[in-house]
Design a protein around this motif. Structure first.
Motif, short mmCIF file in Angstrom:
data_model
loop_
_atom_site.label_atom_id
_atom_site.label_comp_id
_atom_site.label_asym_id
_atom_site.label_seq_id
_atom_site.Cartn_x
_atom_site.Cartn_y
_atom_site.Cartn_z
N ILE A 95 6.24 2.67 -9.50
CA ILE A 95 6.13 0.92 -8.13
C ILE A 95 5.09 -0.48 -9.04
N GLN A 96 4.47 0.35 -9.27
CA GLN A 96 3.61 -1.00 -9.71
C GLN A 96 4.32 -1.43 -11.26
N LEU B 155 3.20 -7.29 -8.58
CA LEU B 155 3.30 -7.18 -7.06
C LEU B 155 1.66 -6.47 -7.05
N ALA B 156 0.64 -6.68 -6.32
CA ALA B 156 -0.11 -6.19 -5.69
C ALA B 156 -0.17 -4.88 -5.26
N VAL B 157 -0.64 -3.80 -5.30
CA VAL B 157 0.52 -2.87 -5.98
C VAL B 157 -1.47 -2.26 -5.06
N VAL B 158 -1.97 -1.21 -3.89
CA VAL B 158 -2.95 -0.21 -3.33
C VAL B 158 -2.30 1.24 -3.65
N GLY B 159 -3.12 1.81 -4.28
CA GLY B 159 -3.10 3.67 -4.80
C GLY B 159 -3.51 4.08 -3.29
N THR B 160 -3.38 5.27 -3.74
CA THR B 160 -4.14 6.29 -1.96
C THR B 160 -4.09 7.88 -3.19
N ASN C 246 0.58 -1.16 0.10
CA ASN C 246 0.16 0.12 -0.25
C ASN C 246 0.80 1.37 0.52
N VAL C 247 0.63 1.90 -1.17
CA VAL C 247 1.74 3.29 -1.43
C VAL C 247 0.94 4.39 -0.60
N THR C 248 2.32 4.59 0.38
CA THR C 248 1.21 6.71 0.65
C THR C 248 2.37 7.38 0.96
N MET C 249 2.60 8.54 1.16
CA MET C 249 3.28 9.53 1.87
C MET C 249 2.90 10.61 2.73
N GLY C 250 4.30 11.27 3.15
CA GLY C 250 3.95 12.34 4.06
C GLY C 250 3.96 12.17 5.29
#
Length: 482
Positions: A365-366, A372-377, A321-325
């Protein structure tokens, strides 16, 4: 009245996209969002994820409260096939608030009820839960731990913003000791204990949380920490690596190992005289940071995150799961908003630029790891146009699964809405006015923390809570015309 979001159609958004130079895409056919996907041999029934969002509604001992059970019943019934359970502290000392969930022997029966109730609600509303994955996020809050800050590395920008003594308001200084190497090593066992209990009560996946400048994320960027857990890339990733290896070895093979990870930390922002967000004063090169250049802290640099994601895959991580900040220091990076809470700053950039930053980083990333199972935000800001952006990103291989956070609090049945009507109920779409954040930051409650939810669209549960918060002078700025 919105200050940025004045769009009535995707054509309006596409015109804004061209003006801003962003890469936002929209697709009217939502079919890509309802195609199953396989994750480590497990079938996920659609491409929708409920993001991990803390309700701040647990009991003093870390057990879920009645509002916690209510939220997960609503999430279960809503139709998303990936439910990413919120942050759960691995020790009492690592809780971010006095109401954060903590899984241990005394609270595990309540966690088992969450799983049972959530799955029962999903079956009742959607007919089948065999393709539902429900996981739990394991965390150590590090410098944001409620009892006292646990400092992994001294950061010249964050330390003056980190409260060391809540009674006096004194902040962290360089004289405050760092958590020792031996203490960090002992945390591996705490994560393993919590992971085993999570499997015992029925969770399908375990998230070793590495985001939002909590402990493991802070270590990823701890270039100035001495010893085996700081300095070099190998050292900075050491504790997360040891935890993932230990958890993978301790739980059954069918349990999915997941990670929510920052790919860009950024530097803190403060409220300027005109209430706009402005970056804190900082010296270059930066002492610490992850996913950004030490000489250009405003640009995403995925060199180390991509390397680490590749290594985590080798360690057995199959869901990312991709996030930031940092929600305490620059919330516009993590969740682009229309209006800030009372103690926040106005967005220093057009929120669509923030959405685009999320989409571009996730796509990189994807594309680097297509299996890879990537979850976006970053989707909630798009309001009723969220599904079309999600469909385009899944169609174009920019992401595997679309996560929705604040929008889920406002409209937990958004997936059912799409299945039944092909569109969202506009009257219940999150407008990113930050009511939920305002409640989360309200501390005058007798338990030291107000529960958080969506007062505008969930008045039954949060209407009276919101009134109480207002009476205690924690009301956020009310958007004009609302």
């Amino acid at each position: 009245m919105s200050q940025f979001f004045k769009y009535k159609s995707t054509a309006d958004l596409e015109a804004e996209n061209a003006r801003l130079g962003t890469d936002l895409r929209f697709h009217d056919d939502l079919a890509p969002l309802f195609r199953p996907v396989t994750i480590a041999g497990r079938t996920l029934g659609n491409r929708w994820c409920v993001h991990p969002m803390e309700g701040c509604d647990g009991e003093r001992d870390g057990a879920p409260g009645e509002l916690t059970f209510r939220r997960y019943v609503r999430f279960g019934a809503g139709g998303a096939k990936l439910i990413w359970g919120e942050a759960c502290a691995v020790t009492q000392e690592s809780r971010a608030t006095p109401r954060q969930l903590t899984l241990n022997e005394s609270t595990k029966s309540a966690f088992a009820r969450i799983v049972t109730d959530c799955r029962a609600a999903h079956r009742a509303a959607n007919g089948d839960d065999s393709d539902l994955l429900f996981g739990l996020q394991l965390t150590h809050s590090g410098r944001y731990s409620y009892p006292r800050p646990v400092i992994a590395t001294h950061d010249p920008i964050l330390d003056p913003r980190t409260v060391a003594n809540r009674a006096t308001g004194v902040t962290v200084t360089r004289d405050d000791p760092l958590i020792s190497d031996d203490e960090l090593k002992r945390l591996v066992d705490d994560y393993v204990t919590a992971a085993r209990l999570a499997v015992e009560v029925g969770f399908d996946f375990i998230d070793v949380k590495q985001c939002h400048r909590y402990l493991l994320n802070e270590l990823l960027g701890a270039r100035n920490r001495p010893g085996p857990y700081g300095g070099s890339y190998e050292n900075r990733t050491r504790l997360a690596r040891e935890i993932i290896q230990a958890v993978r070895a301790a739980v059954p093979a069918h349990v999915v190992i997941a990670v929510r990870v920052n790919v860009f930390d950024g530097i803190p922002f403060h409220t300027a005289a005109d209430r706009a967000g402005a970056p804190d004063a900082h010296a270059l090169p930066l002492a610490n940071g992850w996913g950004m250049s030490d000489t250009d802290p405003f640009a995403v640099d995925l060199t180390e995150p991509l390397r680490w994601i590749g290594e985590m895959r080798q360690l057995g991580v199959t869901l990312l799961n991709v996030t930031m900040g940092n929600p305490y220091a620059q919330p516009h990076y993590g969740r682009p908003f229309e209006y800030p809470p009372l103690d926040g700053y106005e967005s220093p950039e057009h929120p669509l630029v923030g959405v685009d930053r999320h989409f571009r980083a996730t796509e990189a990333i994807q594309k680097a790891f297509p299996d890879l199972a990537v979850v976006g935000t970053g989707y909630s800001y798009l309001q009723e146009f969220l599904p079309r952006a999600a469909a385009a990103n899944v169609r174009d291989g920019r992401v595997t699964i679309v996560g929705v956070g604040r929008g889920t609090l406002a409209q937990p049945d958004w997936v059912r809405q799409l299945l039944d009507h092909g569109k969202l109920d506009r009257k219940r779409v999150c407008r990113t006015f930050s009511y939920c954040t305002a409640l989360m930051r309200s501390k005058q409650h007798p338990m030291g923390q107000f529960p958080t939810g969506c007062p505008p669209f969930d008045k039954d549960a949060y209407g009276d809570i919101w009134k109480e918060a207002q009476q205690l002078n924690v009301k956020p700025a009310k958007p004009a015309g609302e």
